[in-house]
Design an enzyme around this catalytic site. Structure first.
Site, mmCIF file in Angstrom:
data_model
loop_
_atom_site.group_PDB
_atom_site.id
_atom_site.type_symbol
_atom_site.label_atom_id
_atom_site.label_comp_id
_atom_site.label_asym_id
_atom_site.label_seq_id
_atom_site.Cartn_x
_atom_site.Cartn_y
_atom_site.Cartn_z
ATOM 1 N N ASP A 1 100.681 -16.753 53.202
ATOM 2 C CA ASP A 1 99.308 -17.200 53.234
ATOM 3 C C ASP A 1 98.760 -15.587 53.314
ATOM 4 O O ASP A 1 99.136 -14.940 52.778
ATOM 5 C CB ASP A 1 98.819 -17.823 54.349
ATOM 6 C CG ASP A 1 97.429 -18.447 54.242
ATOM 7 O OD1 ASP A 1 97.138 -19.372 53.510
ATOM 8 O OD2 ASP A 1 96.482 -17.526 54.964
ATOM 9 N N TYR B 1 88.281 -13.550 55.113
ATOM 10 C CA TYR B 1 87.975 -13.928 53.769
ATOM 11 C C TYR B 1 86.891 -12.967 53.255
ATOM 12 O O TYR B 1 86.713 -12.586 51.860
ATOM 13 C CB TYR B 1 87.523 -15.517 53.526
ATOM 14 C CG TYR B 1 88.770 -16.212 53.783
ATOM 15 C CD1 TYR B 1 89.602 -16.651 52.592
ATOM 16 C CD2 TYR B 1 89.144 -16.720 54.998
ATOM 17 C CE1 TYR B 1 90.488 -17.801 52.793
ATOM 18 C CE2 TYR B 1 90.093 -17.419 55.087
ATOM 19 C CZ TYR B 1 91.002 -18.062 53.903
ATOM 20 O OH TYR B 1 91.916 -19.024 54.288
ATOM 21 N N HIS C 1 103.250 -25.058 52.612
ATOM 22 C CA HIS C 1 102.438 -23.640 52.657
ATOM 23 C C HIS C 1 102.757 -23.073 54.187
ATOM 24 O O HIS C 1 102.985 -21.673 54.166
ATOM 25 C CB HIS C 1 101.206 -23.866 52.619
ATOM 26 C CG HIS C 1 100.126 -22.781 52.769
ATOM 27 N ND1 HIS C 1 100.318 -21.810 51.774
ATOM 28 C CD2 HIS C 1 99.401 -22.179 53.712
ATOM 29 C CE1 HIS C 1 99.387 -20.755 51.872
ATOM 30 N NE2 HIS C 1 98.754 -20.931 53.269
#
Length: 404
Positions: A192, A330, A382
């Site tokens: 990630d 982000y 993930h």
């Protein structure tokens, strides 16, 4: 002048010192969390019978009931403090990290970076097998010293008050951290956001970096990445393996609007600081497959992730009030998530089938010209360290054996 020099030296020592850390939460903090969970206001049921509208009401209620009645909140502090932890200041920001040294003489240092919506809790299952392989059925020569930092704005690390803490800055800080710990050679691993940070460590290639491992490789050819983002039909010349990866990626880009929102309006997500169940619901809806695995665990079908795994992570987010500060990564990021970054150091890739995309070997070879290990594993998604720790540990042991 002598006094000034002495003061400067003292200030430098204070800025670079490594301070022991132990998590501590007050009874009032835990009681407030319990009260807020009990006071949750639920939405109505979704109008579909699948996950297409997000986390189903059934799962939200199962999570809430477990958190309120079955989860060991009083034991959370001890679980967090299961391994030695420290804080040091890098570039003006406090960086928290877990540091566990192996008893084996030739252990290789490795820095492992978590992602969103994760924390150091994500990697705690792999600490024992990596640092003490004999105890877990491995060989002494496969031992690692393990360093797991909390990214800025996450967990017990400081929350940046200025812009600029993107993956490249974090990579630079991690290199400084390993140097500060006295490691003149080290490895790096991540998934990630941890994969982007680890790729950037590879780009930086600081002295002593031996190689990196990623379970979310930045290997999608740029033109294909752009096409998938635009939901264009897959090019006709793709192999079956490449087509499958492309379809996975195109699906991901159509179902990660939380990422686009955090990338543009993180400060608006104040609900993540006000409702623990609202925070939990937002965090578990990372990707379609992970949500399915989490939902089934709360329904009693536990495999890989458990309700306690999930709620330990959410509880850490809540008690550290990092729902919004973690989201800002982000906004800070300026790199493509999945396309090559120009890494030239030795790279190992583990391709998990339920990852956001399962990287084909030829993409990995093109993206990482010094690819030393590639393996398509049979199981896992993930959150590899969290969900399939034994597989990831085996991958790390196998991949880095040749660098010892």
């Amino acid at each position: 002048m002598k006094t000034m020099k002495s003061t400067e030296n003292t200030m430098t020592m204070e800025a670079t010192e490594i301070r022991p850390f132990r998590a501590s939460f007050s009874k009032s903090e835990l009681d407030d969390l319990r009260r807020r969970i009990a006071a949750t206001k639920f939405p109505e049921k979704e109008t579909v019978n699948d996950f297409s509208q997000g986390v189903p009401l059934k799962t939200i209620k199962q999570l809430t009931e477990y958190w309120a009645n079955d989860y060991d909140l009083d034991g959370f502090e001890d679980r967090v403090n299961a391994y030695p932890q420290f804080i040091t200041t890098i570039d003006g920001l406090d960086i928290h990290f877990v540091h566990v040294k192996s008893k084996e003489a030739n252990a290789l240092p490795i820095i492992i970076t978590h992602g969103w919506p994760g924390s150091v809790i994500e990697q705690m299952k792999i600490i024992g097998p990596l640092t003490d392989p004999v105890k877990y059925g491995g060989k002494a020569e496969d031992a690692f010293d393990v360093v797991i930092p909390s990214m800025p704005g996450y967990g017990f690390s400081g929350k940046p008050t200025n812009t600029g803490w993107g993956p490249d800055h974090i990579a630079s800080a991690w290199s400084e951290l390993m140097q500060r710990l006295g490691y003149n050679k080290f490895l790096a691993q991540g998934g990630d956001w941890g994969a982007l940070v680890t790729d950037q460590i590879g780009v930086l290639a600081p002295p002593g970096l031996m190689g990196i491992h990623t379970n979310m490789p930045g290997a999608v050819p740029a033109a294909l990445d752009k096409a998938a983002f635009s939901s264009e039909p897959a090019p006709a010349n793709l192999s079956a393996e490449e087509r499958y990866a492309y379809d996975q990626l195109e699906f991901v880009y159509r179902h990660v609007f939380y990422a686009f929102y955090m990338a543009s309006r993180p400060q608006t997500l104040v609900g993540l600081t006000d409702s623990p169940v609202g925070l939990a619901t937002f965090l578990i809806d990372h990707d379609a497959r992970s949500l399915e695995l989490i939902a089934r665990s709360f329904a009693g079908q536990q495999e890989g992730l458990t309700p306690d795994d999930v709620l330990d992570n959410v509880t850490l987010f809540w008690l550290t009030n990092t729902g919004v500060s973690a989201s800002r990564l982000y906004w800070e990021n300026k790199f493509a998530y999945f396309s090559p970054k120009g890494v030239k150091v030795p790279v190992a890739v583990s391709a998990f089938p339920d990852e956001l995309y399962q990287c084909p070997r030829n993409w990995a070879e093109e993206a990482y010209p010094n690819l030393i290990h590639y393996n398509k594993v049979a199981k896992g998604g993930h959150f590899a360290a969290w969900e399939q720790p034994a597989i990831l540990v085996n991958e790390l042991r196998t991949a880095f054996r040749q660098l010892r």
